[in-house]
Each structure stands twice: as C-alpha cells, then as structure tokens.
Write a protein that holds these residues in place. Structure first.
Motif, PDB file in Angstrom:
ATOM      1  N   ALA A  34      35.589  46.602  33.092  1.00  0.00           N
ATOM      2  CA  ALA A  34      36.584  45.526  33.036  1.00  0.00           C
ATOM      3  C   ALA A  34      36.423  44.705  31.764  1.00  0.00           C
ATOM      4  O   ALA A  34      37.409  44.363  31.100  1.00  0.00           O
ATOM      5  N   GLU A  38      39.186  44.222  28.881  1.00  0.00           N
ATOM      6  CA  GLU A  38      39.662  42.882  28.563  1.00  0.00           C
ATOM      7  C   GLU A  38      39.611  42.672  27.042  1.00  0.00           C
ATOM      8  O   GLU A  38      40.588  42.216  26.434  1.00  0.00           O
ATOM      9  N   SER A  60      41.831  45.881  33.573  1.00  0.00           N
ATOM     10  CA  SER A  60      40.657  45.015  33.599  1.00  0.00           C
ATOM     11  C   SER A  60      40.674  44.139  34.854  1.00  0.00           C
ATOM     12  O   SER A  60      39.653  43.985  35.535  1.00  0.00           O
ATOM     13  N   SER A  61      41.827  43.588  35.158  1.00  0.00           N
ATOM     14  CA  SER A  61      41.991  42.756  36.345  1.00  0.00           C
ATOM     15  C   SER A  61      41.626  43.531  37.614  1.00  0.00           C
ATOM     16  O   SER A  61      40.865  43.040  38.455  1.00  0.00           O
ATOM     17  N   LEU A  64      37.847  44.326  37.853  1.00  0.00           N
ATOM     18  CA  LEU A  64      37.075  43.159  38.272  1.00  0.00           C
ATOM     19  C   LEU A  64      37.137  43.012  39.791  1.00  0.00           C
ATOM     20  O   LEU A  64      36.128  42.703  40.433  1.00  0.00           O
ATOM     21  N   GLN A  65      38.304  43.243  40.355  1.00  0.00           N
ATOM     22  CA  GLN A  65      38.423  43.171  41.811  1.00  0.00           C
ATOM     23  C   GLN A  65      37.581  44.263  42.463  1.00  0.00           C
ATOM     24  O   GLN A  65      36.887  44.018  43.444  1.00  0.00           O
ATOM     25  N   HIS A  82      37.166  37.210  40.940  1.00  0.00           N
ATOM     26  CA  HIS A  82      38.553  37.181  41.411  1.00  0.00           C
ATOM     27  C   HIS A  82      39.397  36.223  40.571  1.00  0.00           C
ATOM     28  O   HIS A  82      40.519  36.561  40.167  1.00  0.00           O
ATOM     29  N   SER A  85      40.122  37.837  37.375  1.00  0.00           N
ATOM     30  CA  SER A  85      41.062  38.947  37.532  1.00  0.00           C
ATOM     31  C   SER A  85      42.497  38.443  37.646  1.00  0.00           C
ATOM     32  O   SER A  85      43.416  39.025  37.073  1.00  0.00           O
TER      33      SER A  85
END
Length: 153
Positions: A34, A38, A60-61, A64-65, A82, A85
C-alpha cells in the motif's frame, strides 16, 4: 476495480508463502505494498497522469484495508490504516470521471459516511444505494458504482 490487481496479489502471496498464519507478516506485506502504491500514485498525480494515479491510490486504499484484516479490533493500527485508506480513496476519486463526492447521509440522530458517484447526464438519473456487508467496505464496492454510473445510474 473492486480489489487488487493480479500482479500485486501474486507479489503479496509470494512474500506470504511459508509464513502460515503470521498475522503481523500479513499486515507488513499488505501495508508495504500500500505504501509503495501510495507513493507511486502521488508521483503520477504530480506528473499529470490522473488515471494512473487514481488506480494506484485506489489500490493503495484497498491494500491498507486488507492489511488490517486479521488484527484485533482494539489494535490502534487498524483505525489509523482505515482512516488513511479512506483519505487515499477520496484522493483517487478526485481524479476519476465522474468524480466521487464524500457525503454524510443523515439517519435518525447520526449520519453515515458515503461516496456519491453522479453520472454525466443532463437530466436527473435513477439512484442505487450500495450497502456493503460485514466483511467489506463501501470503498471496495466502487466497481459497482462505476459500472452503474456508466449506465446512467
């Protein structure tokens, strides 16, 4: 895109191979991927490559989750990941056509966060509401919104 790219997933799977159910390794692998995406997305945006930047930031979002999937509910890294993200997802949405808009939908004495995708239409259009299940997020359902907007919904 609702999830990860095949190449990204294969890369993560290769790094995770042999680590069994190591939850920290899971967090590190997806978090690292991620972070790389980003940085790439921010460079792409700065260079004027909006579509590429949107894709990188959106992935990337999502990663991250995914990085928090096996964390304890009270692990502070979960909330931080979160929040980041959602921020990255919102940034990706400013680079898409149609753009995403962040909303707070009133409900009784509170609100629910939402993303609005409005199709490029001269007249009012039908609306669909996507409610993710317990094991997904509204950001992960963006592909549904994208497909509906392409159809004027």
């Amino acid at each position: 895109m609702n999830g990860g790219s095949p190449g990204d997933v294969l890369h993560a799977a290769e790094r995770l191979a042999g680590h069994g159910d190591d939850r920290e390794m899971w967090h590190r692998v997806w978090g690292s991927l991620a972070g790389r995406l980003e940085a790439r997305g921010l460079r792409q945006a700065a260079d004027g490559h909006g579509l590429s930047a949107a894709s990188s930031l959106r992935r990337s979002s999502i990663y991250l989750q995914w990085s928090t999937a096996f964390m304890a509910a009270d692990d502070s890294r979960r909330r931080e990941a979160h929040a980041r993200s959602v921020e990255l997802f919102g940034r990706s949405g400013t680079l898409t056509t149609p753009p995403l808009r962040r909303l707070e939908v009133p409900y009784e004495s509170t609100t629910f966060p939402a993303w609005l995708v409005v199709p490029d239409a001269a007249e009012p259009s039908p609306c669909a509401i996507y409610l993710p299940g317990w094991d997904s997020t509204k950001e992960q359902g963006f592909g549904v919104a994208e497909a509906l907007a392409a159809r004027g919904i």
